[in-house]
Design an enzyme around this catalytic site. Structure first.
Site, PDB file in Angstrom:
ATOM      1  N   ARG A  46       5.188  -8.530  -1.409  1.00  0.00           N
ATOM      2  CA  ARG A  46       6.199  -7.441  -0.822  1.00  0.00           C
ATOM      3  C   ARG A  46       6.889  -8.003   0.594  1.00  0.00           C
ATOM      4  NH1 ARG A  46       7.860  -3.770  -3.587  1.00  0.00           N
ATOM      5  NH2 ARG A  46       7.804  -2.110  -1.916  1.00  0.00           N
TER       6      ARG A  46
ATOM      7  N   LYS B 294      -6.060  -8.167   3.537  1.00  0.00           N
ATOM      8  CA  LYS B 294      -4.620  -8.903   2.961  1.00  0.00           C
ATOM      9  C   LYS B 294      -3.539  -7.929   3.423  1.00  0.00           C
ATOM     10  CE  LYS B 294      -2.562  -7.786  -1.456  1.00  0.00           C
ATOM     11  NZ  LYS B 294      -1.615  -6.676  -1.102  1.00  0.00           N
ATOM     12  N   ASN B 295      -3.633  -6.736   3.459  1.00  0.00           N
ATOM     13  CA  ASN B 295      -2.413  -6.031   3.962  1.00  0.00           C
ATOM     14  C   ASN B 295      -1.966  -5.927   5.332  1.00  0.00           C
ATOM     15  OD1 ASN B 295      -2.026  -5.302   1.329  1.00  0.00           O
ATOM     16  ND2 ASN B 295      -2.660  -3.129   1.566  1.00  0.00           N
TER      17      ASN B 295
ATOM     18  N   ASP C 213       2.454  -5.492  -7.041  1.00  0.00           N
ATOM     19  CA  ASP C 213       1.936  -4.921  -8.200  1.00  0.00           C
ATOM     20  C   ASP C 213       3.057  -4.117  -8.681  1.00  0.00           C
ATOM     21  OD1 ASP C 213      -0.302  -6.342  -7.815  1.00  0.00           O
ATOM     22  OD2 ASP C 213      -0.862  -5.012  -6.322  1.00  0.00           O
TER      23      ASP C 213
HETATM   24  C1  UD1 Z   1       1.300  -0.966   1.135  1.00  0.00           C
HETATM   25  C2  UD1 Z   1       0.276  -1.754   0.635  1.00  0.00           C
HETATM   26  C3  UD1 Z   1      -0.508  -1.228  -0.535  1.00  0.00           C
HETATM   27  C4  UD1 Z   1      -0.679   0.404  -0.572  1.00  0.00           C
HETATM   28  C5  UD1 Z   1       0.311   0.962   0.292  1.00  0.00           C
HETATM   29  C6  UD1 Z   1      -0.005   2.568   0.574  1.00  0.00           C
HETATM   30  C7  UD1 Z   1       0.808  -3.853   1.365  1.00  0.00           C
HETATM   31  C8  UD1 Z   1       1.178  -5.339   1.152  1.00  0.00           C
HETATM   32  N1  UD1 Z   1       0.527  -2.874   0.280  1.00  0.00           N
HETATM   33  O1  UD1 Z   1       2.480  -0.876   0.262  1.00  0.00           O
HETATM   34  O2  UD1 Z   1      -1.624  -1.843  -0.801  1.00  0.00           O
HETATM   35  O3  UD1 Z   1      -0.959   0.892  -1.563  1.00  0.00           O
HETATM   36  O4  UD1 Z   1       0.939   0.508   1.531  1.00  0.00           O
HETATM   37  O5  UD1 Z   1      -1.060   2.623   1.545  1.00  0.00           O
HETATM   38  O6  UD1 Z   1       0.582  -3.770   2.568  1.00  0.00           O
HETATM   39  N2  UD1 Z   1       8.784   4.064  -0.892  1.00  0.00           N
HETATM   40  C9  UD1 Z   1      10.252   4.274  -1.362  1.00  0.00           C
HETATM   41  N3  UD1 Z   1      11.180   3.752  -0.759  1.00  0.00           N
HETATM   42  C10 UD1 Z   1      10.991   2.566   0.163  1.00  0.00           C
HETATM   43  C11 UD1 Z   1       9.489   2.456   0.456  1.00  0.00           C
HETATM   44  C12 UD1 Z   1       8.486   2.894  -0.149  1.00  0.00           C
HETATM   45  O7  UD1 Z   1      10.520   5.329  -2.161  1.00  0.00           O
HETATM   46  O8  UD1 Z   1      11.744   1.932   0.514  1.00  0.00           O
HETATM   47  C13 UD1 Z   1       7.836   4.831  -1.752  1.00  0.00           C
HETATM   48  C14 UD1 Z   1       6.795   4.079  -2.656  1.00  0.00           C
HETATM   49  O9  UD1 Z   1       7.702   3.848  -4.038  1.00  0.00           O
HETATM   50  C15 UD1 Z   1       5.705   4.824  -2.584  1.00  0.00           C
HETATM   51  C16 UD1 Z   1       5.639   5.290  -1.261  1.00  0.00           C
HETATM   52  O10 UD1 Z   1       6.973   5.170  -0.620  1.00  0.00           O
HETATM   53  O11 UD1 Z   1       5.840   5.934  -3.523  1.00  0.00           O
HETATM   54  C17 UD1 Z   1       4.547   4.712  -0.377  1.00  0.00           C
HETATM   55  O12 UD1 Z   1       4.847   3.321  -0.563  1.00  0.00           O
HETATM   56  P1  UD1 Z   1       4.505   2.317   0.635  1.00  0.00           P
HETATM   57  O13 UD1 Z   1       3.672   2.952   1.687  1.00  0.00           O
HETATM   58  O14 UD1 Z   1       5.762   1.603   1.446  1.00  0.00           O
HETATM   59  O15 UD1 Z   1       3.777   1.135   0.113  1.00  0.00           O
HETATM   60  P2  UD1 Z   1       3.890  -0.580   0.487  1.00  0.00           P
HETATM   61  O16 UD1 Z   1       4.158  -0.715   1.729  1.00  0.00           O
HETATM   62  O17 UD1 Z   1       4.806  -1.020  -0.656  1.00  0.00           O
END
Ligand code: UD1
Length: 415
Positions: free
Chosen positions: A76, A6-7, A100
């Site tokens: 997202r 999915k990701n 989520d």
């Molecule tokens: C993706 C995955 C999710 C997985 C996560 C970490 C998808 C659709 N989802 O989520 O299943 O759990 O990677 O492997 O692929 N952050 C910030 N600012 C930003 C972006 C992120 O502070 O602009 C922080 C987030 O709040 C979090 C951390 O960075 O604490 C990691 O988030 P991120 O790796 O970006 O997760 P997603 O890409 O949203």
């Protein structure tokens, strides 16, 4: 049998927006997130065709730069469409992203990266607007190796003028998979040691074709489903190297594995030992693996500890497990593993779980996709039937979950 992840699938669909011709994605899962992403691509003018496990994206004539408000909060992906829309039209609007409710999930890294690449970006109450006649390569340092922000930079820098150096990049397998797809499309991307990715912008990208690798989150979830019910589940379709830390974690708890090139099984007929696990970026123990693990902890022989270090609010589903009889205490402290960046905050991100709990059926609401699957696991070992609400979350992220659950011997009815 698990399908492509999915990701990864949705990000490949966004990457296809950058090609001059159609792209094909094979081994795509049938998940709600694909439906949402297909509808978003169609809303701006792309053609998305789906046949069996194959998605074709192409046929873009006139592209319009705005993703409609109707897609607000569904997943997202809109934020990742900004770069491709800017390349195609010079402007872009995307509604606020959802996904989520597992933490603040801010998009500040995305916005800062796009600005650094030369876009004018404004974040409003309804969404994000961006403009750029040309995007220029630059140096970007991520404050944390965010998967989404790394993907956003890849999807934008591949067609920017000149070189982008991204430091502190995420190196999750799904990120690498996206980079390989972009390379197939003609992008110039180099992975350097210590989380550095160097992207030399090219003038144009072509369509490409790829077969997605199996979903490591689904694979882990089904392995745990087998262990928790003292059965044996054979998981096909996910390469071992995507699960290396997960396998070792379960093996240390006493699970026995049989692994071939096509499938793997895990059994624990003599019970499981407790463990102390902290989640981390790749190649650490993945944050999306922790929810099935936490349910497994309730059935281990002793006290286990979980420390979630990636999202600050990912334990929101614990009350549902407590309602089902799980003996779990949560803490705003770093228990198990080194102190993390939530150390001095009031984020509740550690849990202590007493094993050997008798779980009981309950009427519970599941707050997100991974917690949703865990609710099913808990219901599977509970001694009476449970009513699980919010199962749309499961359908957004797992390939045909009800068929799979039924084939595992679970008796369930969808109302
Ligand atoms: C993706 C995955 C999710 C997985 C996560 C970490 C998808 C659709 N989802 O989520 O299943 O759990 O990677 O492997 O692929 N952050 C910030 N600012 C930003 C972006 C992120 O502070 O602009 C922080 C987030 O709040 C979090 C951390 O960075 O604490 C990691 O988030 P991120 O790796 O970006 O997760 P997603 O890409 O949203």
């Amino acid at each position: 049998m698990v399908r492509g992840s999915k990701n990864a699938v949705t990000k490949h669909m966004v990457a296809a927006m950058l090609g001059s011709g159609p792209s094909k994605i094979h081994n795509a899962p049938e998940v709600g997130d694909v439906d949402i992403t297909a509808a978003m691509l169609e809303s701006v003018g792309f053609e998305v065709r789906r046949e069996r496990d194959e998605i074709t994206v192409g046929g873009a004539g006139a592209i319009q730069p705005s993703v409609p408000q109707a897609f607000t909060g569904l997943n997202r992906i809109p934020i990742l469409m900004l770069g491709p829309l800017l390349h195609r039209t010079g402007e872009a609007f995307v509604p606020l992203v959802g996904g989520d409710a597992i933490g603040r999930r801010p998009v500040d890294f995305h916005v800062a990266a796009l600005k650094a690449l030369g876009a004018e970006v404004s974040v409003g109450a309804d969404g994000i607007t961006a403009r750029a006649s040309r995007l220029r390569g630059t140096r970007i340092d991520l404050p944390y190796p965010s998967v989404g922000a790394t993907e956003a930079v890849l999807l934008t820098a591949v067609l920017a003028d000149g070189k982008t150096v991204l430091r502190n990049a995420a190196t999750e397998p799904e990120v690498v998979e996206l980079a390989l797809f972009l390379q197939r499309m003609g992008a110039n991307i180099e992975f350097s040691p210590d989380r550095r990715i160097v992207i030399e912008g090219v003038r144009a990208l072509r369509g490409a074709s790829t077969r997605l690798a199996g979903d490591r989150i689904e694979a882990f979830s089904y392995l745990v489903a087998g262990l928790i019910t003292r059965g044996e589940v054979r998981v096909h379709g996910c390469p071992q190297d995507r699960l290396v830390t997960a396998i070792t974690t379960l093996a240390k708890m006493g699970a026995r594995f049989e692994i071939t090139d096509e499938w793997m099984t895990a059994t624990a007929t003599d019970g499981l030992r407790p463990a102390a696990v902290h989640t981390d970026t790749h190649p650490g123990f993945m944050t999306d693996w922790h929810q099935p693990l936490l349910v497994l902890f309730t059935q281990a022989d002793g006290m286990s500890v979980l420390h979630e270090t990636v999202f600050e609010n990912r334990l929101v589903y614990v009350p549902a497990l407590q309602q089902m009889g799980g003996e779990i205490e949560v803490f705003a402290a770093c228990l198990g593993g080194p102190a993390c960046r939530f150390h001095d905050t009031d984020a509740v991100h550690s849990a202590v779980v007493r094993g050997g709990s008798k779980l009981r059926g309950a009427d519970v609401t599941l707050p997100d996709v991974r917690a949703g699957f865990s609710g099913v696991l808990a219901a599977a070992v509970a001694d009476q039937p449970s009513v699980l609400r919010g199962i749309a979350h499961i359908e957004r992220g797992y390939h045909r979950p009800f068929e799979q659950f039924t084939s595992l011997g679970l008796s369930l009815r969808r109302n």
